[in-house]
Scaffold this motif. Sequence first.
Motif, PDB file in Angstrom:
ATOM      1  N   ASN A 264     -13.324  12.801 -11.392  1.00 43.49           N
ATOM      2  CA  ASN A 264     -12.078  12.879 -12.162  1.00 43.49           C
ATOM      3  C   ASN A 264     -11.817  11.564 -12.870  1.00 43.49           C
ATOM      4  O   ASN A 264     -12.114  10.498 -12.347  1.00 43.49           O
ATOM      5  N   THR A 265     -11.219  11.651 -14.071  1.00 43.07           N
ATOM      6  CA  THR A 265     -10.742  10.426 -14.700  1.00 43.07           C
ATOM      7  C   THR A 265      -9.415  10.058 -14.056  1.00 43.07           C
ATOM      8  O   THR A 265      -8.727  10.910 -13.512  1.00 43.07           O
ATOM      9  N   GLY A 266      -9.059   8.807 -14.113  1.00 43.98           N
ATOM     10  CA  GLY A 266      -7.804   8.375 -13.506  1.00 43.98           C
ATOM     11  C   GLY A 266      -7.649   6.880 -13.666  1.00 43.98           C
ATOM     12  O   GLY A 266      -8.149   6.291 -14.624  1.00 43.98           O
ATOM     13  N   LYS A 267      -6.953   6.282 -12.705  1.00 41.64           N
ATOM     14  CA  LYS A 267      -6.719   4.839 -12.752  1.00 41.64           C
ATOM     15  C   LYS A 267      -6.549   4.285 -11.353  1.00 41.64           C
ATOM     16  O   LYS A 267      -6.221   5.016 -10.417  1.00 41.64           O
ATOM     17  N   PHE A 268      -6.774   2.983 -11.240  1.00 39.95           N
ATOM     18  CA  PHE A 268      -6.412   2.217 -10.048  1.00 39.95           C
ATOM     19  C   PHE A 268      -5.203   1.369 -10.414  1.00 39.95           C
ATOM     20  O   PHE A 268      -5.183   0.725 -11.468  1.00 39.95           O
TER      21      PHE A 268
ATOM     22  N   ALA B 202       0.830  -1.204   0.000  1.00 37.55           N
ATOM     23  CA  ALA B 202       0.000   0.000   0.000  1.00 37.55           C
ATOM     24  C   ALA B 202       0.868   1.258   0.000  1.00 37.55           C
ATOM     25  O   ALA B 202       0.547   2.235  -0.680  1.00 37.55           O
ATOM     26  N   THR B 203       1.967   1.230   0.742  1.00 34.35           N
ATOM     27  CA  THR B 203       2.877   2.372   0.768  1.00 34.35           C
ATOM     28  C   THR B 203       3.414   2.661  -0.627  1.00 34.35           C
ATOM     29  O   THR B 203       3.445   3.813  -1.070  1.00 34.35           O
ATOM     30  N   GLU B 204       3.827   1.622  -1.335  1.00 35.86           N
ATOM     31  CA  GLU B 204       4.345   1.806  -2.695  1.00 35.86           C
ATOM     32  C   GLU B 204       3.267   2.342  -3.626  1.00 35.86           C
ATOM     33  O   GLU B 204       3.496   3.280  -4.385  1.00 35.86           O
ATOM     34  N   LEU B 205       2.078   1.747  -3.577  1.00 33.67           N
ATOM     35  CA  LEU B 205       1.005   2.170  -4.474  1.00 33.67           C
ATOM     36  C   LEU B 205       0.552   3.598  -4.195  1.00 33.67           C
ATOM     37  O   LEU B 205       0.402   4.411  -5.115  1.00 33.67           O
TER      38      LEU B 205
ATOM     39  N   VAL C   3      -1.022 -11.257  -7.567  1.00 34.83           N
ATOM     40  CA  VAL C   3      -1.275 -10.691  -8.888  1.00 34.83           C
ATOM     41  C   VAL C   3      -1.389  -9.182  -8.722  1.00 34.83           C
ATOM     42  O   VAL C   3      -1.695  -8.696  -7.639  1.00 34.83           O
ATOM     43  N   TRP C   4      -1.121  -8.441  -9.790  1.00 43.45           N
ATOM     44  CA  TRP C   4      -1.263  -6.991  -9.753  1.00 43.45           C
ATOM     45  C   TRP C   4      -1.744  -6.542 -11.121  1.00 43.45           C
ATOM     46  O   TRP C   4      -1.711  -7.297 -12.092  1.00 43.45           O
ATOM     47  N   GLY C   5      -2.178  -5.309 -11.203  1.00 43.73           N
ATOM     48  CA  GLY C   5      -2.591  -4.761 -12.479  1.00 43.73           C
ATOM     49  C   GLY C   5      -3.000  -3.309 -12.323  1.00 43.73           C
ATOM     50  O   GLY C   5      -2.807  -2.702 -11.268  1.00 43.73           O
ATOM     51  N   TRP C   6      -3.562  -2.792 -13.380  1.00 41.91           N
ATOM     52  CA  TRP C   6      -4.089  -1.423 -13.332  1.00 41.91           C
ATOM     53  C   TRP C   6      -5.321  -1.375 -14.218  1.00 41.91           C
ATOM     54  O   TRP C   6      -5.496  -2.229 -15.093  1.00 41.91           O
ATOM     55  N   GLN C   7      -6.182  -0.420 -13.960  1.00 41.53           N
ATOM     56  CA  GLN C   7      -7.380  -0.257 -14.767  1.00 41.53           C
ATOM     57  C   GLN C   7      -7.806   1.201 -14.741  1.00 41.53           C
ATOM     58  O   GLN C   7      -7.657   1.867 -13.722  1.00 41.53           O
ATOM     59  N   PRO C   8      -8.330   1.703 -15.860  1.00 41.38           N
ATOM     60  CA  PRO C   8      -8.876   3.059 -15.858  1.00 41.38           C
ATOM     61  C   PRO C   8     -10.067   3.125 -14.911  1.00 41.38           C
ATOM     62  O   PRO C   8     -10.802   2.141 -14.766  1.00 41.38           O
ATOM     63  N   SER C   9     -10.246   4.248 -14.264  1.00 39.26           N
ATOM     64  CA  SER C   9     -11.363   4.386 -13.333  1.00 39.26           C
ATOM     65  C   SER C   9     -11.629   5.855 -13.062  1.00 39.26           C
ATOM     66  O   SER C   9     -10.701   6.606 -12.764  1.00 39.26           O
TER      67      SER C   9
ATOM     68  N   ASN D 122      -4.285  10.413 -12.764  1.00 32.31           N
ATOM     69  CA  ASN D 122      -3.558  10.272 -14.019  1.00 32.31           C
ATOM     70  C   ASN D 122      -4.028   9.002 -14.725  1.00 32.31           C
ATOM     71  O   ASN D 122      -3.759   7.902 -14.260  1.00 32.31           O
ATOM     72  N   PRO D 123      -4.705   9.139 -15.885  1.00 35.59           N
ATOM     73  CA  PRO D 123      -5.213   7.942 -16.561  1.00 35.59           C
ATOM     74  C   PRO D 123      -4.140   7.148 -17.318  1.00 35.59           C
ATOM     75  O   PRO D 123      -4.413   6.068 -17.825  1.00 35.59           O
ATOM     76  N   VAL D 124      -2.918   7.657 -17.364  1.00 32.66           N
ATOM     77  CA  VAL D 124      -1.834   6.985 -18.090  1.00 32.66           C
ATOM     78  C   VAL D 124      -1.394   5.737 -17.326  1.00 32.66           C
ATOM     79  O   VAL D 124      -1.226   5.778 -16.099  1.00 32.66           O
ATOM     80  N   PRO D 125      -1.192   4.610 -18.026  1.00 31.70           N
ATOM     81  CA  PRO D 125      -0.739   3.388 -17.343  1.00 31.70           C
ATOM     82  C   PRO D 125       0.587   3.603 -16.612  1.00 31.70           C
ATOM     83  O   PRO D 125       1.403   4.423 -17.039  1.00 31.70           O
TER      84      PRO D 125
END
Length: 134
Positions: free
Chosen positions: A122-126, A45-48, A111-117, A80-83
């Motif tokens: 605001n637009t962004g990502k998880f 969580a600290t890193e993310l 497992v890890w990943g990212w997704q627009p959200s 930031n919506p950029v991967p």
Amino acid sequence: MPETWDYTLQIPNDLRAVTVCRRTLRLILTLHGLTGLVEVAELLATELVSNAVRHTKGPAALRVRRSPEGMVWIGAWDTNPVPPDPPRALEQVGELEEGRGLGLVVACAEVWGWQPSARFGNTGKFVWCELVAA
């Protein structure tokens, strides 16, 4: 079937929020009897969250939930919506603080990943990861 739950902590764009997120996550996991996950979950969580706060100018959020399958999902949302940049192997990073975040996530999470959200208007990502809550 394991107990399910879902928490979201909205945070300002302030590096001090990383400590608030880490302590909140520790409390959530402890209250749900998952003390064995606390150390690795705090690290991830600290890193993310620190990436979310460092690399954007808007608000951020920490979301933590437990799935019916028993996984603990930890995600950091930012504006930031950029991967994210692809993770680098920890051997390539060495003792540097910069650039190790997603490498640690890859090394420690199932497992890890990212997704627009879009959140909070605001637009962004998880950027997220999952841990087994055995």
